[in-house]
Scaffold this active site. Sequence first.
Site, PDB file in Angstrom:
ATOM      1  N   SER A 198      -2.701  -7.880   2.821  1.00  0.00           N
ATOM      2  CA  SER A 198      -3.019  -7.740   4.258  1.00  0.00           C
ATOM      3  C   SER A 198      -3.474  -9.075   4.844  1.00  0.00           C
ATOM      4  CB  SER A 198      -4.126  -6.706   4.461  1.00  0.00           C
ATOM      5  OG  SER A 198      -3.763  -5.466   3.945  1.00  0.00           O
ATOM      6  N   HIS A 238       0.845  -1.209   0.000  1.00  0.00           N
ATOM      7  CA  HIS A 238       0.000   0.000   0.000  1.00  0.00           C
ATOM      8  C   HIS A 238       0.881   1.260   0.000  1.00  0.00           C
ATOM      9  CE1 HIS A 238      -3.164  -2.604   2.216  1.00  0.00           C
ATOM     10  NE2 HIS A 238      -3.708  -2.302   1.055  1.00  0.00           N
ATOM     11  N   LYS A 260     -17.074  -6.929   6.923  1.00  0.00           N
ATOM     12  CA  LYS A 260     -15.873  -7.759   6.785  1.00  0.00           C
ATOM     13  C   LYS A 260     -15.256  -8.108   8.145  1.00  0.00           C
ATOM     14  CE  LYS A 260     -13.541  -7.042   2.304  1.00  0.00           C
ATOM     15  NZ  LYS A 260     -12.320  -6.469   1.705  1.00  0.00           N
ATOM     16  N   ARG A 293      -2.173  -6.168  -8.451  1.00  0.00           N
ATOM     17  CA  ARG A 293      -1.118  -7.160  -8.199  1.00  0.00           C
ATOM     18  C   ARG A 293      -1.204  -8.225  -9.283  1.00  0.00           C
ATOM     19  NH1 ARG A 293      -3.016  -7.658  -2.125  1.00  0.00           N
ATOM     20  NH2 ARG A 293      -4.880  -7.192  -3.303  1.00  0.00           N
TER      21      ARG A 293
HETATM   22  P1  ADP Z   1      -9.856  -3.679  -0.698  1.00  0.00           P
HETATM   23  O1  ADP Z   1     -10.695  -4.289   0.393  1.00  0.00           O
HETATM   24  O2  ADP Z   1     -10.507  -2.505  -1.380  1.00  0.00           O
HETATM   25  O3  ADP Z   1      -9.254  -4.650  -1.687  1.00  0.00           O
HETATM   26  P2  ADP Z   1      -7.152  -3.377   0.310  1.00  0.00           P
HETATM   27  O4  ADP Z   1      -6.713  -2.597   1.495  1.00  0.00           O
HETATM   28  O5  ADP Z   1      -6.927  -4.841   0.330  1.00  0.00           O
HETATM   29  O6  ADP Z   1      -8.666  -3.002   0.111  1.00  0.00           O
HETATM   30  O7  ADP Z   1      -6.451  -2.808  -0.993  1.00  0.00           O
HETATM   31  C1  ADP Z   1      -6.575  -1.465  -1.377  1.00  0.00           C
HETATM   32  C2  ADP Z   1      -5.915  -1.271  -2.721  1.00  0.00           C
HETATM   33  O8  ADP Z   1      -4.517  -1.494  -2.614  1.00  0.00           O
HETATM   34  C3  ADP Z   1      -6.400  -2.225  -3.807  1.00  0.00           C
HETATM   35  O9  ADP Z   1      -6.400  -1.541  -5.048  1.00  0.00           O
HETATM   36  C4  ADP Z   1      -5.360  -3.301  -3.820  1.00  0.00           C
HETATM   37  O10 ADP Z   1      -5.284  -3.957  -5.062  1.00  0.00           O
HETATM   38  C5  ADP Z   1      -4.123  -2.481  -3.544  1.00  0.00           C
HETATM   39  N1  ADP Z   1      -3.047  -3.280  -2.956  1.00  0.00           N
HETATM   40  C6  ADP Z   1      -3.093  -4.065  -1.858  1.00  0.00           C
HETATM   41  N2  ADP Z   1      -1.903  -4.661  -1.628  1.00  0.00           N
HETATM   42  C7  ADP Z   1      -1.075  -4.232  -2.628  1.00  0.00           C
HETATM   43  C8  ADP Z   1       0.294  -4.508  -2.988  1.00  0.00           C
HETATM   44  N3  ADP Z   1       1.038  -5.362  -2.286  1.00  0.00           N
HETATM   45  N4  ADP Z   1       0.809  -3.877  -4.050  1.00  0.00           N
HETATM   46  C9  ADP Z   1       0.019  -3.036  -4.795  1.00  0.00           C
HETATM   47  N5  ADP Z   1      -1.261  -2.751  -4.531  1.00  0.00           N
HETATM   48  C10 ADP Z   1      -1.809  -3.333  -3.472  1.00  0.00           C
END
Ligand code: ADP
Length: 181
Positions: free
Chosen positions: A135, A20, A44, A97
């Site tokens: 995460s 992130h 969630k 990703r």
């Molecule tokens: P959501 O529940 O909306 O998927 P996340 O917190 O999991 O929320 O992810 C938020 C954004 O960050 C999404 O666009 C996700 O694809 C991106 N993201 C999460 N982890 C990574 C990573 N390791 N590298 C790049 N983008 C990421």
Amino acid sequence: MTTTRIGIYPGTFDPITLGHIDILGRAAKIVDRLIVAVAVNPAKTPFFPLEERLALIEGDIAQLTEAGHKIEVTPFDNLLTEFASQAGASIILRGLRAVSDFEYEFQMAGMNFRLAPDIETVFLMASDRHHFIASRFVKEIAELGGDVTPFVSKAVAQRICARLEETRGHKPPRQFASYQG
Ligand code: ADP
């Protein structure tokens, strides 16, 4: 007249990872103001309550804001396009990703476009060092006693450890000793 380009980076951030942070740092370079929109997402049942997710993001972005990037962290619990319009944003930023992200993101971007054609979804490819970080896996690894410091900041790793103790009564795993205190 110059207009301020406002971008929204929405997510659950449960918790914020180095993946992130990488996206955040790169997104901050392409917009004038970046709003990290943290989904309340009670359905969630997040591992971290909203306030903690917000505080961890604030801590992790301190370096970026000190460097002059305009980044704000705000919760949201309404429709993303509605939230973005209210904030005056013209861009929704998402990280991509693996191929597995693609279908969901493609569909969501399409639906958001129908709802708000003035708001463009922009995807940033995950960098090679972070593309495998999620995460969900960070929490699973921590739960099983693994070291999560390759995937999250030290502050986040410490909070995961503390949260595990609070919620499950776990003792901090051995590997965590290196980042206690
Ligand atoms: P959501 O529940 O909306 O998927 P996340 O917190 O999991 O929320 O992810 C938020 C954004 O960050 C999404 O666009 C996700 O694809 C991106 N993201 C999460 N982890 C990574 C990573 N390791 N590298 C790049 N983008 C990421």
